[in-house]
Design a protein around this motif. Structure first.
Motif, PDB file in Angstrom:
ATOM      1  N   ASN A 218       0.823  -1.213   0.000  1.00  0.00           N
ATOM      2  CA  ASN A 218       0.000   0.000   0.000  1.00  0.00           C
ATOM      3  C   ASN A 218       0.850   1.253   0.000  1.00  0.00           C
ATOM      4  OD1 ASN A 218      -2.595  -1.111  -0.127  1.00  0.00           O
ATOM      5  ND2 ASN A 218      -2.651  -1.485   2.071  1.00  0.00           N
ATOM      6  N   GLN A 219       1.952   1.216   0.723  1.00  0.00           N
ATOM      7  CA  GLN A 219       2.837   2.385   0.778  1.00  0.00           C
ATOM      8  C   GLN A 219       3.359   2.750  -0.613  1.00  0.00           C
ATOM      9  OE1 GLN A 219       6.884   1.739   1.651  1.00  0.00           O
ATOM     10  NE2 GLN A 219       7.012   3.347   3.203  1.00  0.00           N
ATOM     11  N   VAL A 220       3.919   1.771  -1.346  1.00  0.00           N
ATOM     12  CA  VAL A 220       4.509   2.096  -2.643  1.00  0.00           C
ATOM     13  C   VAL A 220       3.431   2.494  -3.650  1.00  0.00           C
ATOM     14  CG1 VAL A 220       6.514   0.635  -2.235  1.00  0.00           C
ATOM     15  CG2 VAL A 220       4.556  -0.319  -3.487  1.00  0.00           C
ATOM     16  N   THR A 221       2.228   1.912  -3.529  1.00  0.00           N
ATOM     17  CA  THR A 221       1.141   2.263  -4.444  1.00  0.00           C
ATOM     18  C   THR A 221       0.761   3.722  -4.284  1.00  0.00           C
ATOM     19  OG1 THR A 221       0.286  -0.002  -4.313  1.00  0.00           O
ATOM     20  CG2 THR A 221      -1.207   1.679  -5.167  1.00  0.00           C
ATOM     21  N   VAL A 222       0.523   4.147  -3.044  1.00  0.00           N
ATOM     22  CA  VAL A 222       0.144   5.535  -2.795  1.00  0.00           C
ATOM     23  C   VAL A 222       1.293   6.474  -3.147  1.00  0.00           C
ATOM     24  CG1 VAL A 222      -0.518   7.189  -1.013  1.00  0.00           C
ATOM     25  CG2 VAL A 222      -1.544   4.913  -1.041  1.00  0.00           C
ATOM     26  N   TRP A 223       2.514   6.126  -2.747  1.00  0.00           N
ATOM     27  CA  TRP A 223       3.682   6.958  -3.042  1.00  0.00           C
ATOM     28  C   TRP A 223       3.825   7.202  -4.541  1.00  0.00           C
ATOM     29  CZ3 TRP A 223       8.070   5.049  -5.735  1.00  0.00           C
ATOM     30  CH2 TRP A 223       9.170   5.920  -5.787  1.00  0.00           C
ATOM     31  N   SER A 224       3.710   6.158  -5.333  1.00  0.00           N
ATOM     32  CA  SER A 224       3.875   6.289  -6.770  1.00  0.00           C
ATOM     33  C   SER A 224       2.743   7.089  -7.396  1.00  0.00           C
ATOM     34  CB  SER A 224       3.959   4.901  -7.413  1.00  0.00           C
ATOM     35  OG  SER A 224       4.125   4.992  -8.806  1.00  0.00           O
ATOM     36  N   ALA A 225       1.505   6.838  -6.968  1.00  0.00           N
ATOM     37  CA  ALA A 225       0.364   7.569  -7.518  1.00  0.00           C
ATOM     38  C   ALA A 225       0.474   9.064  -7.220  1.00  0.00           C
ATOM     39  CB  ALA A 225      -0.931   7.003  -6.957  1.00  0.00           C
ATOM     40  N   LEU A 226       0.813   9.410  -5.983  1.00  0.00           N
ATOM     41  CA  LEU A 226       0.945  10.823  -5.627  1.00  0.00           C
ATOM     42  C   LEU A 226       2.110  11.472  -6.362  1.00  0.00           C
ATOM     43  CD1 LEU A 226       0.250  10.629  -1.790  1.00  0.00           C
ATOM     44  CD2 LEU A 226      -1.246  11.590  -3.546  1.00  0.00           C
ATOM     45  N   ARG A 227       3.149  10.710  -6.560  1.00  0.00           N
ATOM     46  CA  ARG A 227       4.310  11.242  -7.279  1.00  0.00           C
ATOM     47  C   ARG A 227       3.927  11.660  -8.701  1.00  0.00           C
ATOM     48  NH1 ARG A 227       9.917   7.844  -8.217  1.00  0.00           N
ATOM     49  NH2 ARG A 227      11.361   9.483  -7.561  1.00  0.00           N
ATOM     50  N   ARG A 228       3.009  10.920  -9.306  1.00  0.00           N
ATOM     51  CA  ARG A 228       2.565  11.237 -10.674  1.00  0.00           C
ATOM     52  C   ARG A 228       1.891  12.596 -10.760  1.00  0.00           C
ATOM     53  NH1 ARG A 228       4.460   6.514 -11.071  1.00  0.00           N
ATOM     54  NH2 ARG A 228       3.994   5.059 -12.753  1.00  0.00           N
ATOM     55  N   ILE A 229       1.304  13.047  -9.667  1.00  0.00           N
ATOM     56  CA  ILE A 229       0.617  14.340  -9.694  1.00  0.00           C
ATOM     57  C   ILE A 229       1.378  15.402  -8.894  1.00  0.00           C
ATOM     58  CG2 ILE A 229      -1.615  13.247 -10.061  1.00  0.00           C
ATOM     59  CD1 ILE A 229      -2.307  13.820  -7.137  1.00  0.00           C
ATOM     60  N   GLY A 230       2.630  15.130  -8.603  1.00  0.00           N
ATOM     61  CA  GLY A 230       3.477  16.118  -7.945  1.00  0.00           C
ATOM     62  C   GLY A 230       3.205  16.314  -6.475  1.00  0.00           C
ATOM     63  N   LYS A 231       2.650  15.272  -5.817  1.00  0.00           N
ATOM     64  CA  LYS A 231       2.364  15.352  -4.395  1.00  0.00           C
ATOM     65  C   LYS A 231       3.208  14.328  -3.634  1.00  0.00           C
ATOM     66  CE  LYS A 231      -0.355  17.595  -2.862  1.00  0.00           C
ATOM     67  NZ  LYS A 231      -0.300  19.009  -2.387  1.00  0.00           N
ATOM     68  N   ASP A 232       3.393  14.566  -2.334  1.00  0.00           N
ATOM     69  CA  ASP A 232       4.166  13.660  -1.480  1.00  0.00           C
ATOM     70  C   ASP A 232       3.238  12.880  -0.555  1.00  0.00           C
ATOM     71  OD1 ASP A 232       6.626  14.536  -2.497  1.00  0.00           O
ATOM     72  OD2 ASP A 232       6.682  16.219  -1.075  1.00  0.00           O
ATOM     73  N   ALA A 233       3.515  11.592  -0.422  1.00  0.00           N
ATOM     74  CA  ALA A 233       2.799  10.794   0.571  1.00  0.00           C
ATOM     75  C   ALA A 233       3.248  11.209   1.965  1.00  0.00           C
ATOM     76  CB  ALA A 233       3.066   9.308   0.349  1.00  0.00           C
ATOM     77  N   VAL A 234       2.370  11.034   2.943  1.00  0.00           N
ATOM     78  CA  VAL A 234       2.701  11.372   4.318  1.00  0.00           C
ATOM     79  C   VAL A 234       2.792  10.089   5.132  1.00  0.00           C
ATOM     80  CG1 VAL A 234       1.643  13.649   4.201  1.00  0.00           C
ATOM     81  CG2 VAL A 234       0.262  11.706   4.908  1.00  0.00           C
ATOM     82  N   GLY A 235       3.739  10.060   6.064  1.00  0.00           N
ATOM     83  CA  GLY A 235       3.908   8.868   6.890  1.00  0.00           C
ATOM     84  C   GLY A 235       5.028   9.089   7.878  1.00  0.00           C
ATOM     85  N   PRO A 236       4.906   8.550   9.081  1.00  0.00           N
ATOM     86  CA  PRO A 236       5.903   8.803  10.123  1.00  0.00           C
ATOM     87  C   PRO A 236       7.183   8.028   9.903  1.00  0.00           C
ATOM     88  CG  PRO A 236       4.294   7.221  10.924  1.00  0.00           C
ATOM     89  CD  PRO A 236       3.851   7.624   9.545  1.00  0.00           C
ATOM     90  N   TYR A 237       8.260   8.739   9.673  1.00  0.00           N
ATOM     91  CA  TYR A 237       9.597   8.171   9.659  1.00  0.00           C
ATOM     92  C   TYR A 237       9.684   6.892   8.824  1.00  0.00           C
ATOM     93  CZ  TYR A 237      14.362   8.046  11.402  1.00  0.00           C
ATOM     94  OH  TYR A 237      15.728   8.107  11.477  1.00  0.00           O
ATOM     95  N   GLN A 238       9.384   7.043   7.532  1.00  0.00           N
ATOM     96  CA  GLN A 238       9.479   5.932   6.584  1.00  0.00           C
ATOM     97  C   GLN A 238      10.497   6.310   5.512  1.00  0.00           C
ATOM     98  OE1 GLN A 238       5.532   4.836   5.205  1.00  0.00           O
ATOM     99  NE2 GLN A 238       4.670   5.180   7.242  1.00  0.00           N
TER     100      GLN A 238
END
Length: 314
Positions: A218-238
């Motif tokens: 789930n982490q890499v899925t959200v990270w990659s999707a947000l990256r496509r639209i110029g946004k950063d995923a949020v998460g504690p110390y990852q």
């Protein structure tokens, strides 16, 4: 009552998600999402098949994907993510690329899959040797290893549960136990597979203990999707999300694993058994297994009771 001063609602960026019919972790996906982004989820049609290679093929059929993407496009997402690891690696590298092409053709929107996002994340971290943790049977785990091998990624160790249903009920404790078994051969990173396996709270704890980046489906899925639209995923110390974490304990893969140390700001659930559900039985023969390293003489005890893995209780 005059509400003209309120304004809003604030504009939202849209991320579409196609998930298998049995996906149960909507809330976990949202935890990586910044406030100005909305997730729009749809699910594949139900089929009476347990988690297996057969099910992975059924939930990734191109016609199923096309219909799901068309439904999502009614709310105009900027990117579409197929959130299923096994469904996106079962056809190998060629199959994964074909899935993306089918989704993009259907919705005329950038599209990605969990398995493609995994390769992207490993490249971002410079990781070529990985340990793998899965809830799957041996045959599905074999298929993941083959997919990674096609991309030139060596699987140094693995551990799997052999489950065929209700994967979302696996407690964090089982995820941690599998992780410790899988990383004995000093990989560059650990990957926890399956978008239906809870991982959000356990990632920073494992990175602190294992001294390596920890990725989850789930982490890499959200990270990659947000990256496509110029946004950063949020998460504690990852490590994948936070450059500071990447330079911290997660970068020290040459060091032996130490005792679990919670990062500053304990997780919401507070302990590794934060999710309900019966403890799943492991298959009798994980590829790599071994006892935990003994603590060095005179080492400080973990800050919380050992029966919680050194983590704070609820």
């Amino acid at each position: 009552m005059d509400v003209s001063f309120l304004g809003g609602p604030h504009p939202q960026r849209g991320v579409g998600v196609v998930a298998p019919f049995d996906f149960a972790l909507d809330r976990e996906l949202w935890r990586w999402i910044p406030d100005d982004v909305s997730l729009h989820l749809t699910r594949t049609p139900f089929v009476p098949v347990e988690v297996s290679l057969d099910l992975a093929r059924l939930v990734s059929e191109h016609e199923t994907l096309r219909e799901a993407v068309q439904a999502l496009c009614a709310v105009a997402p900027e990117v579409v993510a197929y959130a299923c690891t096994s469904g996106s690696f079962v056809g190998g590298a060629v199959g994964e690329r074909a899935m993306c092409a089918a989704m993009e053709l259907s919705g005329e929107v950038p599209s990605l899959t969990t398995s493609g996002a995994l390769l992207e994340a490993l490249e971002e971290l410079g990781a070529r040797r990985v340990a793998v943790v899965t809830p799957y049977t041996r045959s599905v785990t074999d298929s993941l290893e083959a997919f990674l091998g096609e991309a030139g990624i060596e699987v140094t160790g693995r551990s799997y549960l052999g489950l065929t249903r209700e994967i979302w009920r696996v407690p964090y404790r089982d995820v941690v136990d599998m992780a410790r078994e899988a990383v004995m051969d000093a990989p560059d990173a650990l990957f926890i597979s399956c978008t239906n396996l809870p991982t959000y709270d356990v990632i920073p704890q494992l990175e602190a203990e294992l001294r390596m980046p920890v990725l989850s489906a789930n982490q890499v899925t959200v990270w990659s999707a947000l990256r496509r639209i110029g946004k950063d995923a949020v998460g504690p110390y990852q490590a994948l999300l936070d450059p500071v974490a990447r330079r911290g304990p997660a970068s020290m893969s040459s060091l032996p694993p130490g005792p679990p140390v919670p990062p500053d700001g304990a997780t919401e659930s507070g302990n590794l058994a934060g999710l309900p559900g019966p403890s799943a039985e492991r298959e009798p023969e994980p590829a790599v297994a071994g006892a935990e390293p003994e603590a060095a003489e005179g080492a400080e005890p973990p800050p919380f009771p050992d029966d919680l893995g050194g983590l704070p209780p609820l």
